[in-house]
Design a protein around this motif. Structure first.
Motif, PDB file in Angstrom:
ATOM      1  N   ILE A 207       1.311  -1.252   0.401  1.00  0.00           N
ATOM      2  CA  ILE A 207       0.587   0.042   0.321  1.00  0.00           C
ATOM      3  C   ILE A 207       1.114   0.973   0.605  1.00  0.00           C
ATOM      4  O   ILE A 207       1.822   1.540   0.997  1.00  0.00           O
ATOM      5  CB  ILE A 207      -1.273   0.065   1.123  1.00  0.00           C
ATOM      6  N   ASP A 210       0.736   6.928   0.935  1.00  0.00           N
ATOM      7  CA  ASP A 210       0.487   8.111   0.951  1.00  0.00           C
ATOM      8  C   ASP A 210      -1.484   7.537   1.242  1.00  0.00           C
ATOM      9  O   ASP A 210      -1.870   8.234   0.730  1.00  0.00           O
ATOM     10  CB  ASP A 210       0.104   9.451   0.035  1.00  0.00           C
ATOM     11  N   GLU A 211      -1.217   6.025   1.250  1.00  0.00           N
ATOM     12  CA  GLU A 211      -2.936   5.364   0.519  1.00  0.00           C
ATOM     13  C   GLU A 211      -3.090   4.621   2.109  1.00  0.00           C
ATOM     14  O   GLU A 211      -2.508   4.211   3.040  1.00  0.00           O
ATOM     15  CB  GLU A 211      -2.558   5.313  -0.627  1.00  0.00           C
ATOM     16  N   GLU A 213      -6.523   1.060   2.158  1.00  0.00           N
ATOM     17  CA  GLU A 213      -6.895   0.786   2.077  1.00  0.00           C
ATOM     18  C   GLU A 213      -8.389   0.003   2.685  1.00  0.00           C
ATOM     19  O   GLU A 213      -8.242  -0.146   4.194  1.00  0.00           O
ATOM     20  CB  GLU A 213      -6.586  -1.068   1.900  1.00  0.00           C
ATOM     21  N   HIS A 225     -12.017  -0.349  -1.737  1.00  0.00           N
ATOM     22  CA  HIS A 225     -11.318   0.972  -2.164  1.00  0.00           C
ATOM     23  C   HIS A 225     -10.070   0.923  -1.812  1.00  0.00           C
ATOM     24  O   HIS A 225      -9.965   1.055  -0.118  1.00  0.00           O
ATOM     25  CB  HIS A 225     -12.740   2.453  -2.405  1.00  0.00           C
ATOM     26  N   ARG A 226      -9.213   1.999  -2.341  1.00  0.00           N
ATOM     27  CA  ARG A 226      -8.007   2.553  -1.636  1.00  0.00           C
ATOM     28  C   ARG A 226      -8.537   4.162  -1.901  1.00  0.00           C
ATOM     29  O   ARG A 226      -8.632   4.871  -2.826  1.00  0.00           O
ATOM     30  CB  ARG A 226      -6.723   2.436  -2.552  1.00  0.00           C
ATOM     31  N   ALA A 227      -7.678   4.505  -1.138  1.00  0.00           N
ATOM     32  CA  ALA A 227      -8.196   6.180  -1.018  1.00  0.00           C
ATOM     33  C   ALA A 227      -7.180   7.355  -0.098  1.00  0.00           C
ATOM     34  O   ALA A 227      -5.817   6.311   0.667  1.00  0.00           O
ATOM     35  CB  ALA A 227      -9.189   6.614  -0.749  1.00  0.00           C
ATOM     36  N   LYS A 228      -6.306   8.074   0.041  1.00  0.00           N
ATOM     37  CA  LYS A 228      -5.421   8.698  -0.088  1.00  0.00           C
ATOM     38  C   LYS A 228      -5.792   9.442   1.770  1.00  0.00           C
ATOM     39  O   LYS A 228      -6.634   8.428   2.294  1.00  0.00           O
ATOM     40  CB  LYS A 228      -5.948  10.128  -0.762  1.00  0.00           C
TER      41      LYS A 228
END
Length: 330
Positions: A207, A210-211, A213, A225-228
Protein backbone atom coordinates in the motif's frame (compact mmCIF):
# COMPACT_ATOMS: atom_id res chain seq x y z
CA UNK A 1 11.87 -10.43 6.47
CA UNK A 2 12.55 -9.43 10.09
CA UNK A 3 10.70 -11.64 12.57
CA UNK A 4 11.54 -13.17 15.94
CA UNK A 5 11.03 -16.76 14.83
CA UNK A 6 13.16 -19.87 14.37
CA UNK A 7 12.00 -21.69 11.24
CA UNK A 8 8.91 -20.50 9.31
CA UNK A 9 7.48 -24.01 9.15
CA UNK A 10 7.76 -24.34 12.94
CA UNK A 11 6.32 -20.99 14.01
CA UNK A 12 2.87 -22.27 15.05
CA UNK A 13 4.32 -25.27 16.90
CA UNK A 14 6.79 -23.01 18.72
CA UNK A 15 4.01 -20.57 19.61
CA UNK A 16 1.80 -23.31 21.05
CA UNK A 17 4.61 -24.66 23.21
CA UNK A 18 5.45 -21.15 24.39
CA UNK A 19 1.84 -20.45 25.34
CA UNK A 20 1.58 -23.64 27.41
CA UNK A 21 4.89 -22.95 29.16
CA UNK A 22 3.66 -19.46 30.08
CA UNK A 23 0.19 -20.54 31.23
CA UNK A 24 0.23 -24.20 32.36
CA UNK A 25 -2.48 -23.48 34.92
CA UNK A 26 -4.84 -22.23 32.20
CA UNK A 27 -4.14 -24.12 28.97
CA UNK A 28 -2.96 -27.49 27.78
CA UNK A 29 -2.05 -28.81 24.36
CA UNK A 30 -3.79 -31.95 23.15
CA UNK A 31 -0.84 -34.27 22.37
CA UNK A 32 0.28 -34.44 18.73
CA UNK A 33 -2.13 -31.68 17.68
CA UNK A 34 -2.31 -27.91 17.25
CA UNK A 35 -5.22 -27.76 19.71
CA UNK A 36 -5.21 -25.73 22.93
CA UNK A 37 -7.91 -26.45 25.51
CA UNK A 38 -8.87 -25.35 29.01
CA UNK A 39 -6.64 -26.88 31.64
CA UNK A 40 -9.77 -28.24 33.34
CA UNK A 41 -11.37 -29.59 30.16
CA UNK A 42 -13.66 -31.35 29.69
CA UNK A 43 -15.86 -29.40 32.11
CA UNK A 44 -18.55 -31.73 33.43
CA UNK A 45 -22.17 -30.74 32.83
CA UNK A 46 -21.35 -27.94 30.41
CA UNK A 47 -21.75 -27.47 26.67
CA UNK A 48 -18.31 -27.00 25.14
CA UNK A 49 -17.34 -24.32 22.62
CA UNK A 50 -14.64 -24.79 19.99
CA UNK A 51 -13.38 -22.20 17.52
CA UNK A 52 -10.22 -21.61 15.58
CA UNK A 53 -8.75 -20.95 12.17
CA UNK A 54 -5.44 -19.88 10.78
CA UNK A 55 -2.85 -18.54 13.21
CA UNK A 56 -1.61 -14.96 12.94
CA UNK A 57 -4.72 -13.39 14.49
CA UNK A 58 -3.62 -13.58 18.12
CA UNK A 59 -5.06 -13.29 20.71
CA UNK A 60 -7.70 -15.04 18.59
CA UNK A 61 -8.42 -17.81 19.08
CA UNK A 62 -6.41 -19.43 21.88
CA UNK A 63 -6.53 -16.20 23.86
CA UNK A 64 -10.25 -16.77 24.39
CA UNK A 65 -9.97 -20.27 25.82
CA UNK A 66 -10.97 -20.30 29.46
CA UNK A 67 -13.82 -19.84 31.90
CA UNK A 68 -16.77 -18.07 30.33
CA UNK A 69 -15.61 -18.35 26.72
CA UNK A 70 -14.11 -21.16 24.61
CA UNK A 71 -13.20 -24.65 25.76
CA UNK A 72 -10.84 -25.26 22.86
CA UNK A 73 -9.11 -23.49 19.98
CA UNK A 74 -7.64 -25.09 16.86
CA UNK A 75 -4.52 -23.32 15.56
CA UNK A 76 -4.04 -23.75 11.83
CA UNK A 77 -0.87 -22.69 10.06
CA UNK A 78 -0.58 -18.93 9.51
CA UNK A 79 -3.66 -17.72 7.61
CA UNK A 80 -4.50 -21.37 6.78
CA UNK A 81 -7.54 -23.33 7.92
CA UNK A 82 -6.89 -26.17 10.37
CA UNK A 83 -7.46 -29.67 9.04
CA UNK A 84 -10.57 -31.71 9.93
CA UNK A 85 -8.57 -34.16 12.05
CA UNK A 86 -7.27 -31.30 14.20
CA UNK A 87 -10.80 -29.92 14.68
CA UNK A 88 -12.06 -33.41 15.52
CA UNK A 89 -9.31 -33.77 18.14
CA UNK A 90 -10.51 -30.53 19.75
CA UNK A 91 -14.14 -31.66 19.79
CA UNK A 92 -13.27 -34.99 21.41
CA UNK A 93 -10.97 -33.36 23.98
CA UNK A 94 -13.58 -30.91 25.32
CA UNK A 95 -16.85 -32.83 25.03
CA UNK A 96 -18.30 -33.69 28.42
CA UNK A 97 -21.41 -35.37 27.03
CA UNK A 98 -23.48 -32.19 26.78
CA UNK A 99 -22.53 -31.44 23.18
CA UNK A 100 -20.18 -29.07 21.37
CA UNK A 101 -20.84 -25.79 19.56
CA UNK A 102 -18.43 -24.88 16.74
CA UNK A 103 -17.97 -21.15 16.13
CA UNK A 104 -16.71 -20.76 12.56
CA UNK A 105 -15.59 -17.62 10.76
CA UNK A 106 -16.99 -17.51 7.23
CA UNK A 107 -14.00 -18.57 5.16
CA UNK A 108 -14.41 -21.40 2.67
CA UNK A 109 -11.64 -23.59 4.13
CA UNK A 110 -12.76 -23.09 7.72
CA UNK A 111 -16.39 -23.87 6.92
CA UNK A 112 -15.53 -27.00 4.94
CA UNK A 113 -13.04 -28.42 7.45
CA UNK A 114 -15.09 -27.66 10.57
CA UNK A 115 -18.21 -29.15 8.96
CA UNK A 116 -16.30 -32.29 8.01
CA UNK A 117 -15.02 -32.60 11.58
CA UNK A 118 -18.56 -32.17 12.91
CA UNK A 119 -19.75 -35.06 10.73
CA UNK A 120 -16.90 -37.26 11.95
CA UNK A 121 -17.67 -36.39 15.59
CA UNK A 122 -21.37 -37.12 15.15
CA UNK A 123 -20.46 -40.51 13.68
CA UNK A 124 -18.69 -41.18 17.00
CA UNK A 125 -21.81 -40.24 18.95
CA UNK A 126 -20.90 -36.66 19.90
CA UNK A 127 -23.66 -34.08 19.53
CA UNK A 128 -22.30 -31.14 17.52
CA UNK A 129 -23.88 -27.99 16.17
CA UNK A 130 -22.27 -25.01 14.45
CA UNK A 131 -22.70 -21.33 13.74
CA UNK A 132 -20.98 -19.29 11.03
CA UNK A 133 -19.99 -15.68 11.73
CA UNK A 134 -20.20 -13.20 8.84
CA UNK A 135 -19.98 -9.77 10.46
CA UNK A 136 -17.82 -7.95 7.87
CA UNK A 137 -19.97 -5.44 5.96
CA UNK A 138 -17.20 -4.48 3.51
CA UNK A 139 -17.79 -6.93 0.67
CA UNK A 140 -20.34 -9.61 -0.10
CA UNK A 141 -17.87 -12.09 -1.61
CA UNK A 142 -14.07 -12.07 -1.43
CA UNK A 143 -10.94 -14.06 -2.16
CA UNK A 144 -11.60 -16.69 0.51
CA UNK A 145 -15.37 -16.54 1.00
CA UNK A 146 -18.80 -16.95 -0.41
CA UNK A 147 -20.77 -14.30 1.41
CA UNK A 148 -19.47 -11.93 4.03
CA UNK A 149 -16.25 -12.62 5.94
CA UNK A 150 -16.05 -13.31 9.65
CA UNK A 151 -13.77 -10.90 11.50
CA UNK A 152 -13.48 -9.31 14.97
CA UNK A 153 -17.20 -9.49 15.75
CA UNK A 154 -16.57 -13.22 16.21
CA UNK A 155 -15.11 -12.41 19.63
CA UNK A 156 -18.52 -11.21 20.81
CA UNK A 157 -19.93 -14.61 19.79
CA UNK A 158 -17.23 -16.36 21.84
CA UNK A 159 -18.00 -14.17 24.85
CA UNK A 160 -21.77 -14.32 24.88
CA UNK A 161 -22.26 -17.94 23.81
CA UNK A 162 -19.49 -18.89 26.23
CA UNK A 163 -21.31 -17.16 29.09
CA UNK A 164 -24.52 -18.96 28.22
CA UNK A 165 -22.70 -22.31 28.23
CA UNK A 166 -21.08 -21.48 31.57
CA UNK A 167 -24.60 -20.93 32.94
CA UNK A 168 -25.41 -24.56 32.19
CA UNK A 169 -27.67 -23.93 29.20
CA UNK A 170 -28.47 -26.66 26.70
CA UNK A 171 -26.65 -26.99 23.38
CA UNK A 172 -29.72 -25.69 21.55
CA UNK A 173 -29.94 -22.64 23.82
CA UNK A 174 -26.22 -21.86 23.46
CA UNK A 175 -26.64 -22.09 19.68
CA UNK A 176 -29.68 -19.79 19.85
CA UNK A 177 -27.74 -17.11 21.70
CA UNK A 178 -24.78 -17.41 19.32
CA UNK A 179 -27.08 -16.90 16.34
CA UNK A 180 -28.65 -13.92 18.06
CA UNK A 181 -25.23 -12.29 18.36
CA UNK A 182 -24.42 -13.04 14.72
CA UNK A 183 -27.67 -11.40 13.63
CA UNK A 184 -26.85 -8.26 15.61
CA UNK A 185 -23.11 -7.69 15.10
CA UNK A 186 -21.43 -5.88 12.21
CA UNK A 187 -17.80 -4.90 11.57
CA UNK A 188 -15.75 -2.89 9.10
CA UNK A 189 -11.97 -2.62 8.81
CA UNK A 190 -9.20 -0.76 7.04
CA UNK A 191 -5.45 -1.15 6.58
CA UNK A 192 -2.46 1.19 6.33
CA UNK A 193 0.16 -1.49 5.62
CA UNK A 194 0.53 -5.09 4.53
CA UNK A 195 1.88 -7.95 6.64
CA UNK A 196 4.33 -10.79 6.02
CA UNK A 197 3.35 -14.45 6.34
CA UNK A 198 6.50 -16.19 7.68
CA UNK A 199 6.42 -18.96 5.06
CA UNK A 200 6.23 -16.38 2.26
CA UNK A 201 9.05 -14.21 3.59
CA UNK A 202 7.79 -11.00 2.01
CA UNK A 203 4.68 -8.79 2.24
CA UNK A 204 1.68 -10.15 0.42
CA UNK A 205 0.93 -6.80 -1.20
CA UNK A 206 1.89 -3.15 -0.86
CA UNK A 207 0.00 0.00 0.00
CA UNK A 208 1.67 3.29 -1.00
CA UNK A 209 2.75 5.51 1.88
CA UNK A 210 0.06 8.08 1.15
CA UNK A 211 -2.80 5.56 0.76
CA UNK A 212 -5.02 3.28 2.85
CA UNK A 213 -7.33 0.40 1.94
CA UNK A 214 -10.91 0.54 3.16
CA UNK A 215 -12.61 -2.78 3.89
CA UNK A 216 -9.50 -4.97 3.78
CA UNK A 217 -9.88 -8.46 5.26
CA UNK A 218 -7.80 -9.98 8.05
CA UNK A 219 -5.82 -12.11 5.58
CA UNK A 220 -5.10 -9.17 3.31
CA UNK A 221 -8.11 -9.75 1.06
CA UNK A 222 -8.99 -6.70 -1.03
CA UNK A 223 -11.42 -4.19 0.41
CA UNK A 224 -13.84 -1.86 -1.30
CA UNK A 225 -11.34 0.75 -2.44
CA UNK A 226 -8.06 2.53 -1.85
CA UNK A 227 -8.01 6.16 -0.83
CA UNK A 228 -5.59 8.84 0.21
CA UNK A 229 -4.62 8.78 3.87
CA UNK A 230 -7.16 10.70 5.93
CA UNK A 231 -7.38 11.94 9.50
CA UNK A 232 -8.65 9.58 12.18
CA UNK A 233 -11.99 11.39 12.41
CA UNK A 234 -12.64 10.74 8.73
CA UNK A 235 -11.57 7.09 8.91
CA UNK A 236 -13.71 6.37 11.97
CA UNK A 237 -16.71 8.10 10.41
CA UNK A 238 -16.38 6.13 7.17
CA UNK A 239 -16.19 2.78 8.92
CA UNK A 240 -18.87 3.52 11.50
CA UNK A 241 -21.37 4.95 9.02
CA UNK A 242 -21.23 1.78 6.93
CA UNK A 243 -21.77 -0.36 10.04
CA UNK A 244 -24.66 1.79 11.32
CA UNK A 245 -26.40 1.85 7.95
CA UNK A 246 -26.06 -1.90 7.47
CA UNK A 247 -27.44 -2.59 10.95
CA UNK A 248 -30.20 -0.03 10.70
CA UNK A 249 -29.28 1.34 14.13
CA UNK A 250 -31.80 3.84 15.48
CA UNK A 251 -32.07 6.34 18.30
CA UNK A 252 -32.60 4.52 21.58
CA UNK A 253 -30.66 1.39 20.60
CA UNK A 254 -28.06 0.08 23.03
CA UNK A 255 -24.75 -1.27 21.74
CA UNK A 256 -21.33 -2.60 22.61
CA UNK A 257 -18.40 -1.29 20.59
CA UNK A 258 -15.03 -2.88 19.78
CA UNK A 259 -12.14 -0.83 18.39
CA UNK A 260 -9.69 -3.51 17.27
CA UNK A 261 -6.05 -3.18 16.24
CA UNK A 262 -4.91 -5.34 13.34
CA UNK A 263 -1.54 -5.75 15.04
CA UNK A 264 0.63 -2.67 14.59
CA UNK A 265 -1.79 0.14 15.44
CA UNK A 266 -1.04 1.41 18.96
CA UNK A 267 -3.59 2.05 21.67
CA UNK A 268 -3.08 5.80 21.35
CA UNK A 269 -4.47 5.73 17.81
CA UNK A 270 -7.27 3.34 18.73
CA UNK A 271 -8.49 5.73 21.43
CA UNK A 272 -8.30 8.62 18.97
CA UNK A 273 -10.59 6.63 16.67
CA UNK A 274 -12.88 5.79 19.57
CA UNK A 275 -13.37 9.48 20.35
CA UNK A 276 -15.15 9.91 17.03
CA UNK A 277 -17.03 6.63 17.35
CA UNK A 278 -18.30 7.43 20.83
CA UNK A 279 -19.25 11.02 19.98
CA UNK A 280 -21.04 9.96 16.80
CA UNK A 281 -23.11 7.30 18.53
CA UNK A 282 -24.02 9.71 21.32
CA UNK A 283 -25.10 12.36 18.83
CA UNK A 284 -27.43 9.83 17.21
CA UNK A 285 -29.02 8.90 20.53
CA UNK A 286 -27.45 5.43 20.57
CA UNK A 287 -26.43 4.27 24.06
CA UNK A 288 -22.96 2.72 24.38
CA UNK A 289 -23.23 0.03 27.04
CA UNK A 290 -19.54 -0.89 26.93
CA UNK A 291 -16.50 -0.16 24.76
CA UNK A 292 -13.55 -2.48 24.16
CA UNK A 293 -10.31 -1.02 22.80
CA UNK A 294 -7.23 -3.11 21.99
CA UNK A 295 -6.02 -6.15 20.09
CA UNK A 296 -8.80 -8.73 19.75
CA UNK A 297 -8.34 -10.18 16.25
CA UNK A 298 -5.13 -9.12 14.55
CA UNK A 299 -3.46 -9.75 11.20
CA UNK A 300 0.18 -10.35 12.16
CA UNK A 301 1.92 -6.94 12.05
CA UNK A 302 -0.59 -5.18 9.80
CA UNK A 303 -1.26 -1.54 10.65
CA UNK A 304 -4.95 -0.80 10.62
CA UNK A 305 -8.12 -1.31 12.61
CA UNK A 306 -11.65 -2.59 12.57
CA UNK A 307 -14.77 -1.28 14.27
CA UNK A 308 -17.42 -3.72 15.49
CA UNK A 309 -20.84 -2.81 16.86
CA UNK A 310 -23.16 -5.24 18.63
CA UNK A 311 -26.81 -4.33 19.20
CA UNK A 312 -27.82 -5.44 22.70
CA UNK A 313 -31.00 -6.45 24.43
CA UNK A 314 -31.22 -7.34 28.12
CA UNK A 315 -30.19 -10.95 27.57
CA UNK A 316 -27.13 -10.15 25.46
CA UNK A 317 -26.04 -7.33 27.79
CA UNK A 318 -26.20 -9.61 30.83
CA UNK A 319 -24.18 -12.33 29.10
CA UNK A 320 -21.64 -9.81 27.80
CA UNK A 321 -21.13 -8.53 31.36
CA UNK A 322 -20.78 -12.03 32.85
CA UNK A 323 -17.44 -13.06 34.30
CA UNK A 324 -14.81 -14.48 31.96
CA UNK A 325 -11.20 -15.33 32.60
CA UNK A 326 -9.04 -15.87 29.53
CA UNK A 327 -5.71 -14.53 28.33
CA UNK A 328 -7.35 -12.18 25.83
CA UNK A 329 -10.51 -11.17 27.73
CA UNK A 330 -11.00 -10.45 31.39
Amino acid sequence: MKKLINHPEQVVRDMIEGVVLAHPDRLKNVPDTSVLIRADAPVRGKVALVSGGGSGHEPAHAGYVGKGMLDGAVCGEVFTSPTPDQVLAAIKAVDSGEGVLLVIKNYTGDVMNFEMAAELAEAEGIQVTKVIVNDDVAVENSTYTTGRRGIAGTVFVHKIAGAQAENGASLQDVERVALKVIENVRSMGMALTSCTVPAAGKPGFSIPEDEMEIGMGIHGEPGTHRAKIAEADSVASQLLSLVINDMGLQEGDRVAVMINSLGATPQMELYVLNKTVGQTLKSRGIQVHKTYVGEYMTSLEMAGCSISVLRLDEELAELLDADADTLGWK
